[in-house]
Design a protein around this motif. Sequence first.
Motif, PDB file in Angstrom:
ATOM      1  N   LEU A   1      23.591  15.628  -6.312  1.00 51.88           N
ATOM      2  CA  LEU A   1      22.681  16.463  -5.542  1.00 51.88           C
ATOM      3  C   LEU A   1      23.361  17.692  -4.979  1.00 51.88           C
ATOM      4  O   LEU A   1      22.694  18.602  -4.481  1.00 51.88           O
ATOM      5  N   LEU A   2      24.697  17.711  -5.034  1.00 49.87           N
ATOM      6  CA  LEU A   2      25.481  18.830  -4.544  1.00 49.87           C
ATOM      7  C   LEU A   2      26.585  19.150  -5.536  1.00 49.87           C
ATOM      8  O   LEU A   2      27.109  18.242  -6.191  1.00 49.87           O
ATOM      9  N   THR A   3      26.956  20.405  -5.614  1.00 48.12           N
ATOM     10  CA  THR A   3      28.141  20.807  -6.365  1.00 48.12           C
ATOM     11  C   THR A   3      29.257  21.127  -5.373  1.00 48.12           C
ATOM     12  O   THR A   3      29.005  21.365  -4.177  1.00 48.12           O
ATOM     13  N   ARG A   4      30.472  21.164  -5.864  1.00 47.98           N
ATOM     14  CA  ARG A   4      31.581  21.534  -4.984  1.00 47.98           C
ATOM     15  C   ARG A   4      31.428  22.960  -4.472  1.00 47.98           C
ATOM     16  O   ARG A   4      31.788  23.259  -3.337  1.00 47.98           O
ATOM     17  N   ARG A   5      30.873  23.821  -5.287  1.00 47.28           N
ATOM     18  CA  ARG A   5      30.655  25.197  -4.848  1.00 47.28           C
ATOM     19  C   ARG A   5      29.705  25.229  -3.658  1.00 47.28           C
ATOM     20  O   ARG A   5      29.898  25.995  -2.700  1.00 47.28           O
ATOM     21  N   GLN A   6      28.660  24.412  -3.703  1.00 48.29           N
ATOM     22  CA  GLN A   6      27.711  24.373  -2.597  1.00 48.29           C
ATOM     23  C   GLN A   6      28.365  23.856  -1.316  1.00 48.29           C
ATOM     24  O   GLN A   6      28.122  24.383  -0.225  1.00 48.29           O
ATOM     25  N   VAL A   7      29.197  22.829  -1.452  1.00 47.26           N
ATOM     26  CA  VAL A   7      29.890  22.305  -0.274  1.00 47.26           C
ATOM     27  C   VAL A   7      30.829  23.367   0.297  1.00 47.26           C
ATOM     28  O   VAL A   7      30.941  23.541   1.521  1.00 47.26           O
ATOM     29  N   GLN A   8      31.491  24.092  -0.581  1.00 50.71           N
ATOM     30  CA  GLN A   8      32.357  25.185  -0.135  1.00 50.71           C
ATOM     31  C   GLN A   8      31.544  26.279   0.569  1.00 50.71           C
ATOM     32  O   GLN A   8      31.967  26.825   1.593  1.00 50.71           O
ATOM     33  N   ASP A   9      30.383  26.604   0.010  1.00 51.48           N
ATOM     34  CA  ASP A   9      29.557  27.654   0.606  1.00 51.48           C
ATOM     35  C   ASP A   9      29.093  27.257   2.003  1.00 51.48           C
ATOM     36  O   ASP A   9      29.051  28.091   2.916  1.00 51.48           O
TER      37      ASP A   9
END
Length: 202
Positions: free
Chosen positions: A83-91
């Motif tokens: 449901l999440l990508t690492r890029r999204q968590v970073q953002d």
Amino acid sequence: MTRPWLLSTAHEPADAPPPRPGRALPAAVLFDRDGTLVADVPYNGDPARVALMPGAREAVDAVRAAGVPVGVVTNQSGLARGLLTRRQVQDVRLRVEELLGPFAVWAVCPHGPGDGCGCRKPAPGLVLAACRSLGVPPGRTVVIGDIGADVAAARAAGARGVLVPTAATRPAEVAESGTTAADLPEAVRLALTPAVPAGEAR
């Protein structure tokens, strides 16, 4: 992969004051993210939906003003669930730091509840990984969170836990927490107050 994910470390501001002499301050204060520093939006990967919890800026600033490193320890099972990508968590991390300033370490568990990792709170792995990254002993670290898993992770790592209950906190978690605070600024005041061993007069 069973290890926690340590996000790129953001250094504390160069002009952060040194620890105050004569006080046994904690070596570090680690905050849970969702429901503690920011409103809990399930599986949030959108920086625009990041909203600070009441008192978050005051609390984090108070830790920095005391010369104590601050970090974040957070379960993000949305990564394991797709449901999440690492890029999204970073953002989202970058947005939190826009609002609260840089943290010395972010320790993230990317696993799901059934993955058998040692980092998903209430396991101690996130707290221990953050302490290793900072070079501080867990026994001189304080973890502040909003649910029982945060306090349990602190306890399992040998750290102090402070619970800041919200509507999502179960009564049993409050009863078992040991130390609770009405809000984040109070939690930080407790964190920065040296613990007195049992039987020792204040």
